[in-house]
Design a protein around this motif. Structure first.
Motif, PDB file in Angstrom:
ATOM      1  N   VAL A 188     -75.580 -27.586 -82.617  1.00  0.00           N
ATOM      2  CA  VAL A 188     -75.059 -26.717 -81.555  1.00  0.00           C
ATOM      3  C   VAL A 188     -76.177 -25.869 -80.961  1.00  0.00           C
ATOM      4  CG1 VAL A 188     -73.547 -24.742 -81.085  1.00  0.00           C
ATOM      5  CG2 VAL A 188     -72.728 -26.629 -82.501  1.00  0.00           C
ATOM      6  N   LEU A 189     -77.002 -25.278 -81.802  1.00  0.00           N
ATOM      7  CA  LEU A 189     -78.059 -24.393 -81.329  1.00  0.00           C
ATOM      8  C   LEU A 189     -79.198 -25.143 -80.644  1.00  0.00           C
ATOM      9  CD1 LEU A 189     -78.213 -21.764 -84.204  1.00  0.00           C
ATOM     10  CD2 LEU A 189     -77.263 -21.488 -81.921  1.00  0.00           C
ATOM     11  N   GLU A 190     -79.314 -26.437 -80.879  1.00  0.00           N
ATOM     12  CA  GLU A 190     -80.360 -27.219 -80.220  1.00  0.00           C
ATOM     13  C   GLU A 190     -80.207 -27.153 -78.703  1.00  0.00           C
ATOM     14  OE1 GLU A 190     -83.747 -29.220 -79.823  1.00  0.00           O
ATOM     15  OE2 GLU A 190     -82.969 -28.616 -81.752  1.00  0.00           O
ATOM     16  N   ARG A 191     -78.984 -27.019 -78.210  1.00  0.00           N
ATOM     17  CA  ARG A 191     -78.746 -26.904 -76.766  1.00  0.00           C
ATOM     18  C   ARG A 191     -78.883 -25.471 -76.282  1.00  0.00           C
ATOM     19  NH1 ARG A 191     -76.988 -30.469 -73.603  1.00  0.00           N
ATOM     20  NH2 ARG A 191     -75.933 -28.917 -72.324  1.00  0.00           N
ATOM     21  N   ALA A 192     -78.982 -24.518 -77.167  1.00  0.00           N
ATOM     22  CA  ALA A 192     -79.044 -23.108 -76.782  1.00  0.00           C
ATOM     23  C   ALA A 192     -80.474 -22.759 -76.390  1.00  0.00           C
ATOM     24  CB  ALA A 192     -78.562 -22.221 -77.927  1.00  0.00           C
ATOM     25  N   ILE A 193     -80.792 -22.905 -75.112  1.00  0.00           N
ATOM     26  CA  ILE A 193     -82.157 -22.725 -74.622  1.00  0.00           C
ATOM     27  C   ILE A 193     -82.676 -21.319 -74.880  1.00  0.00           C
ATOM     28  CG2 ILE A 193     -83.548 -22.655 -72.504  1.00  0.00           C
ATOM     29  CD1 ILE A 193     -81.920 -25.006 -71.501  1.00  0.00           C
ATOM     30  N   LEU A 194     -81.827 -20.319 -74.795  1.00  0.00           N
ATOM     31  CA  LEU A 194     -82.279 -18.939 -74.941  1.00  0.00           C
ATOM     32  C   LEU A 194     -82.386 -18.473 -76.389  1.00  0.00           C
ATOM     33  CD1 LEU A 194     -80.445 -17.286 -71.926  1.00  0.00           C
ATOM     34  CD2 LEU A 194     -82.802 -18.056 -72.081  1.00  0.00           C
ATOM     35  N   VAL A 195     -82.021 -19.315 -77.348  1.00  0.00           N
ATOM     36  CA  VAL A 195     -82.199 -18.978 -78.762  1.00  0.00           C
ATOM     37  C   VAL A 195     -83.608 -19.415 -79.144  1.00  0.00           C
ATOM     38  CG1 VAL A 195     -81.430 -19.428 -81.126  1.00  0.00           C
ATOM     39  CG2 VAL A 195     -79.753 -19.219 -79.289  1.00  0.00           C
ATOM     40  N   SER A 196     -84.457 -18.455 -79.468  1.00  0.00           N
ATOM     41  CA  SER A 196     -85.852 -18.815 -79.735  1.00  0.00           C
ATOM     42  C   SER A 196     -86.095 -19.239 -81.177  1.00  0.00           C
ATOM     43  CB  SER A 196     -86.778 -17.653 -79.378  1.00  0.00           C
ATOM     44  OG  SER A 196     -86.509 -16.540 -80.195  1.00  0.00           O
ATOM     45  N   HIS A 197     -85.346 -18.702 -82.115  1.00  0.00           N
ATOM     46  CA  HIS A 197     -85.538 -19.045 -83.530  1.00  0.00           C
ATOM     47  C   HIS A 197     -84.196 -19.075 -84.240  1.00  0.00           C
ATOM     48  CE1 HIS A 197     -89.889 -18.529 -83.431  1.00  0.00           C
ATOM     49  NE2 HIS A 197     -89.696 -17.421 -82.755  1.00  0.00           N
ATOM     50  N   PHE A 198     -84.140 -19.880 -85.285  1.00  0.00           N
ATOM     51  CA  PHE A 198     -83.003 -19.909 -86.184  1.00  0.00           C
ATOM     52  C   PHE A 198     -83.610 -19.808 -87.572  1.00  0.00           C
ATOM     53  CE2 PHE A 198     -79.667 -22.753 -88.301  1.00  0.00           C
ATOM     54  CZ  PHE A 198     -78.810 -21.699 -88.527  1.00  0.00           C
TER      55      PHE A 198
END
Length: 186
Positions: free
Chosen positions: A27-37
């Motif tokens: 899911v987060l792979e598509r979240a462009i504005l999430v810089s780190h997990f």
């Protein structure tokens, strides 16, 4: 987390069951504005409490030490800049044995951070040791490739790359999709 806490603390922390981490990564792979997990490996409000946290979580940290895939370890801070000597000193002061794997600063398979947070008035807040679960993220530096300054032709309506990527992401554009450009005047 309260909204007022987010004003000067840019992390959103939540618990994810181990069996759900891979689903969340998709899911987060598509979240462009999430810089780190990040996965938090240890934290502390001072060096002593950080050392206690390292010892408490040592079984998890030891898994990383024994892993033979390449790694890098970065020292960074929020609301403060460190000199290279300060970064080196902070890394050397950690009570963690040396990793057995090869360090690779250019293309590591695993990325770790010693992250120190300071308040806006530069007073120390907290230290974390994180593992970046998105170290091999596909579009991590895609914005730099399409910077406006590097375009051959820059018209008065050229779309900023971040905005273009966000619009395409929202539209779930894939290779071969037909897209109407809303700014066709350039």
């Amino acid at each position: 987390i309260k909204i007022e806490d987010l004003e000067d603390f840019p992390l959103f922390e939540f618990e994810v069951p181990t069996e759900k981490v891979n689903s969340l990564k998709i899911v987060l792979e598509r979240a462009i504005l999430v810089s780190h997990f990040f996965e938090r490996l240890a934290d502390g409000v001072d060096r002593a409490s950080l050392d206690v946290s390292i010892k408490t979580n040592y079984t998890r940290i030891e898994e990383e030490i024994d892993d033979m895939s390449t790694y890098s370890f970065d020292v960074t801070a929020l609301n403060k800049k460190f000199t290279p000597d300060e970064k080196k000193s902070r890394l050397e002061s950690l009570d963690v044995p040396l990793f057995k794997a090869k360090c690779d600063l250019k293309n590591p398979e695993r990325v770790f951070y010693l992250y120190e947070f300071f308040n806006l008035d530069k007073t120390f807040r907290k230290t974390f040791i994180f593992k970046d679960l998105f170290a091999k993220r596909k579009h991590k530096n895609v914005f730099n490739v399409y910077r406006l300054a590097d375009r051959v032709f820059l018209g008065p309506t050229s779309t900023d790359p971040e905005l273009a990527f966000l619009m395409c992401n929202q539209g779930q554009v894939k290779e071969g999709s037909m897209v109407y450009d809303p700014f066709v005047g350039t």
